[in-house]
Design a protein around this motif. Sequence first.
Motif, PDB file in Angstrom:
ATOM      1  N   GLU A   1     -23.608  24.339  99.455  1.00 41.11           N
ATOM      2  CA  GLU A   1     -22.655  23.721 100.378  1.00 41.11           C
ATOM      3  C   GLU A   1     -23.230  22.457 101.016  1.00 41.11           C
ATOM      4  O   GLU A   1     -23.937  22.520 102.018  1.00 41.11           O
ATOM      5  CB  GLU A   1     -22.248  24.709 101.471  1.00 41.11           C
ATOM      6  CG  GLU A   1     -21.198  24.159 102.399  1.00 41.11           C
ATOM      7  CD  GLU A   1     -20.705  25.161 103.418  1.00 41.11           C
ATOM      8  OE1 GLU A   1     -19.908  24.761 104.278  1.00 41.11           O
ATOM      9  OE2 GLU A   1     -21.108  26.343 103.371  1.00 41.11           O
ATOM     10  N   PRO A   2     -22.908  21.283 100.449  1.00 39.98           N
ATOM     11  CA  PRO A   2     -23.289  20.036 101.114  1.00 39.98           C
ATOM     12  C   PRO A   2     -22.258  19.668 102.174  1.00 39.98           C
ATOM     13  O   PRO A   2     -21.094  20.035 102.067  1.00 39.98           O
ATOM     14  CB  PRO A   2     -23.280  19.019  99.964  1.00 39.98           C
ATOM     15  CG  PRO A   2     -22.262  19.558  99.006  1.00 39.98           C
ATOM     16  CD  PRO A   2     -22.305  21.062  99.142  1.00 39.98           C
ATOM     17  N   GLY A   3     -22.704  18.945 103.203  1.00 44.76           N
ATOM     18  CA  GLY A   3     -21.777  18.536 104.248  1.00 44.76           C
ATOM     19  C   GLY A   3     -22.278  17.339 105.029  1.00 44.76           C
ATOM     20  O   GLY A   3     -23.449  16.966 104.945  1.00 44.76           O
TER      21      GLY A   3
ATOM     22  N   LYS B   1     -26.633  23.773 102.641  1.00 44.21           N
ATOM     23  CA  LYS B   1     -26.882  25.209 102.574  1.00 44.21           C
ATOM     24  C   LYS B   1     -27.006  25.574 101.095  1.00 44.21           C
ATOM     25  O   LYS B   1     -26.176  25.161 100.288  1.00 44.21           O
ATOM     26  CB  LYS B   1     -25.751  25.997 103.235  1.00 44.21           C
ATOM     27  CG  LYS B   1     -25.670  25.800 104.732  1.00 44.21           C
ATOM     28  CD  LYS B   1     -24.480  26.533 105.332  1.00 44.21           C
ATOM     29  CE  LYS B   1     -24.393  26.376 106.823  1.00 44.21           C
ATOM     30  NZ  LYS B   1     -24.226  25.010 107.298  1.00 44.21           N
ATOM     31  N   LEU B   2     -28.013  26.372 100.760  1.00 46.69           N
ATOM     32  CA  LEU B   2     -28.309  26.713  99.370  1.00 46.69           C
ATOM     33  C   LEU B   2     -28.731  28.173  99.306  1.00 46.69           C
ATOM     34  O   LEU B   2     -29.692  28.564  99.967  1.00 46.69           O
ATOM     35  CB  LEU B   2     -29.438  25.812  98.871  1.00 46.69           C
ATOM     36  CG  LEU B   2     -29.874  25.903  97.443  1.00 46.69           C
ATOM     37  CD1 LEU B   2     -28.745  25.479  96.517  1.00 46.69           C
ATOM     38  CD2 LEU B   2     -31.086  25.013  97.228  1.00 46.69           C
ATOM     39  N   GLY B   3     -27.977  29.002  98.561  1.00 49.05           N
ATOM     40  CA  GLY B   3     -28.305  30.422  98.521  1.00 49.05           C
ATOM     41  C   GLY B   3     -27.479  31.194  97.517  1.00 49.05           C
ATOM     42  O   GLY B   3     -27.151  30.687  96.446  1.00 49.05           O
ATOM     43  N   MET B   4     -27.105  32.414  97.902  1.00 55.68           N
ATOM     44  CA  MET B   4     -26.373  33.325  97.035  1.00 55.68           C
ATOM     45  C   MET B   4     -25.145  33.865  97.774  1.00 55.68           C
ATOM     46  O   MET B   4     -25.144  33.963  98.988  1.00 55.68           O
ATOM     47  CB  MET B   4     -27.260  34.514  96.641  1.00 55.68           C
ATOM     48  CG  MET B   4     -28.547  34.137  95.934  1.00 55.68           C
ATOM     49  SD  MET B   4     -28.308  33.358  94.344  1.00 55.68           S
ATOM     50  CE  MET B   4     -27.802  34.744  93.367  1.00 55.68           C
ATOM     51  N   HIS B   5     -24.112  34.203  96.980  1.00 58.42           N
ATOM     52  CA  HIS B   5     -22.937  34.863  97.555  1.00 58.42           C
ATOM     53  C   HIS B   5     -22.717  36.166  96.795  1.00 58.42           C
ATOM     54  O   HIS B   5     -23.153  36.328  95.656  1.00 58.42           O
ATOM     55  CB  HIS B   5     -21.700  33.955  97.490  1.00 58.42           C
ATOM     56  CG  HIS B   5     -21.187  33.724  96.099  1.00 58.42           C
ATOM     57  ND1 HIS B   5     -20.251  34.531  95.516  1.00 58.42           N
ATOM     58  CD2 HIS B   5     -21.502  32.781  95.187  1.00 58.42           C
ATOM     59  CE1 HIS B   5     -20.001  34.090  94.292  1.00 58.42           C
ATOM     60  NE2 HIS B   5     -20.746  33.026  94.066  1.00 58.42           N
TER      61      HIS B   5
ATOM     62  N   GLY C   1     -33.917  26.219 108.226  1.00 61.57           N
ATOM     63  CA  GLY C   1     -33.831  27.615 108.627  1.00 61.57           C
ATOM     64  C   GLY C   1     -33.052  28.419 107.610  1.00 61.57           C
ATOM     65  O   GLY C   1     -32.990  28.064 106.434  1.00 61.57           O
ATOM     66  N   GLY C   2     -32.428  29.491 108.057  1.00 56.06           N
ATOM     67  CA  GLY C   2     -31.638  30.346 107.185  1.00 56.06           C
ATOM     68  C   GLY C   2     -30.395  30.839 107.889  1.00 56.06           C
ATOM     69  O   GLY C   2     -30.362  30.900 109.125  1.00 56.06           O
ATOM     70  N   VAL C   3     -29.358  31.153 107.106  1.00 55.71           N
ATOM     71  CA  VAL C   3     -28.107  31.665 107.665  1.00 55.71           C
ATOM     72  C   VAL C   3     -27.590  32.833 106.831  1.00 55.71           C
ATOM     73  O   VAL C   3     -27.856  32.921 105.634  1.00 55.71           O
ATOM     74  CB  VAL C   3     -27.006  30.582 107.753  1.00 55.71           C
ATOM     75  CG1 VAL C   3     -27.382  29.501 108.734  1.00 55.71           C
ATOM     76  CG2 VAL C   3     -26.680  29.999 106.407  1.00 55.71           C
ATOM     77  N   ILE C   4     -26.849  33.704 107.475  1.00 55.76           N
ATOM     78  CA  ILE C   4     -26.121  34.796 106.831  1.00 55.76           C
ATOM     79  C   ILE C   4     -24.693  34.690 107.339  1.00 55.76           C
ATOM     80  O   ILE C   4     -24.470  34.569 108.545  1.00 55.76           O
ATOM     81  CB  ILE C   4     -26.714  36.169 107.199  1.00 55.76           C
ATOM     82  CG1 ILE C   4     -28.163  36.267 106.732  1.00 55.76           C
ATOM     83  CG2 ILE C   4     -25.885  37.289 106.604  1.00 55.76           C
ATOM     84  CD1 ILE C   4     -28.884  37.506 107.210  1.00 55.76           C
ATOM     85  N   GLY C   5     -23.715  34.715 106.404  1.00 56.52           N
ATOM     86  CA  GLY C   5     -22.349  34.518 106.850  1.00 56.52           C
ATOM     87  C   GLY C   5     -21.322  35.219 106.011  1.00 56.52           C
ATOM     88  O   GLY C   5     -21.624  35.869 105.010  1.00 56.52           O
ATOM     89  N   VAL C   6     -20.081  35.072 106.447  1.00 61.30           N
ATOM     90  CA  VAL C   6     -18.947  35.679 105.769  1.00 61.30           C
ATOM     91  C   VAL C   6     -17.829  34.645 105.686  1.00 61.30           C
ATOM     92  O   VAL C   6     -17.625  33.848 106.599  1.00 61.30           O
ATOM     93  CB  VAL C   6     -18.478  36.959 106.514  1.00 61.30           C
ATOM     94  CG1 VAL C   6     -18.029  36.638 107.927  1.00 61.30           C
ATOM     95  CG2 VAL C   6     -17.390  37.667 105.762  1.00 61.30           C
ATOM     96  N   GLN C   7     -17.145  34.655 104.542  1.00 62.80           N
ATOM     97  CA  GLN C   7     -15.953  33.827 104.360  1.00 62.80           C
ATOM     98  C   GLN C   7     -14.801  34.771 104.070  1.00 62.80           C
ATOM     99  O   GLN C   7     -14.760  35.403 103.015  1.00 62.80           O
ATOM    100  CB  GLN C   7     -16.156  32.849 103.204  1.00 62.80           C
ATOM    101  CG  GLN C   7     -14.952  31.964 102.982  1.00 62.80           C
ATOM    102  CD  GLN C   7     -15.256  30.838 102.019  1.00 62.80           C
ATOM    103  OE1 GLN C   7     -16.007  29.947 102.342  1.00 62.80           O
ATOM    104  NE2 GLN C   7     -14.679  30.910 100.828  1.00 62.80           N
ATOM    105  N   THR C   8     -13.882  34.898 105.014  1.00 61.72           N
ATOM    106  CA  THR C   8     -12.807  35.873 104.887  1.00 61.72           C
ATOM    107  C   THR C   8     -11.643  35.300 104.086  1.00 61.72           C
ATOM    108  O   THR C   8     -11.432  34.081 104.073  1.00 61.72           O
ATOM    109  CB  THR C   8     -12.283  36.301 106.275  1.00 61.72           C
ATOM    110  OG1 THR C   8     -11.606  35.202 106.863  1.00 61.72           O
ATOM    111  CG2 THR C   8     -13.412  36.765 107.170  1.00 61.72           C
TER     112      THR C   8
END
Length: 191
Positions: free
Chosen positions: A27-29, A56-60, A96-103
């Motif tokens: 996710e670039p922004g 943001k760079l990771g896994m879903h 850093g790092g993030v944990i999130g949800v996309q509903t």
Amino acid sequence: MKHLKLAFAAVLLLFSVQSMAAGFYFEPGVFYESGKATVDLDESEATTKGLGADLKLGMHFVDSMLFVALDGTYSKPKFKHDNTGYEADAVSSTYGGVIGVQTPLLGLRLWAGYVFGGTLDPDESGVFDVKFEEASGPKVGVGIKIFVVAINFEYMDLKYKKGTGNWGSFPSLDDFGNKVSMVSLSIPFMF
């Protein structure tokens, strides 16, 4: 603090292993930031305002609803200190790092994370030349995804543990705090 970092890394690894079947998250922004900073020594205030970029760079996983990512920001805000009149262009970065949800409900997105490091380096102006390092603190965000673009609001409560340079008569620049609000546009890719 070390234990928090290790716990976050373990959670990141656990979710990444479980998400192998789900996929890659990228996710670039771009953002506009507005920060209100404080120098604990004399309780003076400063502001940071300017444009930047975020990645943001990771896994879903779980049908692309949950994501875990490393998060980095780079910006070029204007730094202004009220008491001294110090005003200069600056370079700021965090990681850093993030944990999130996309509903699936209206594309609502929520995330929380932690900034493990970063710097704020205003240019020299007159007799002033400072640099703040070793940033850390919580980060939270909320957004709405409309088609492929997301509109987001993020907030970071940063503490810089180390300050160096020349700031008039102040003997120490340590414990500089900056509360940063960011409005961003991003494009979340989930492969």
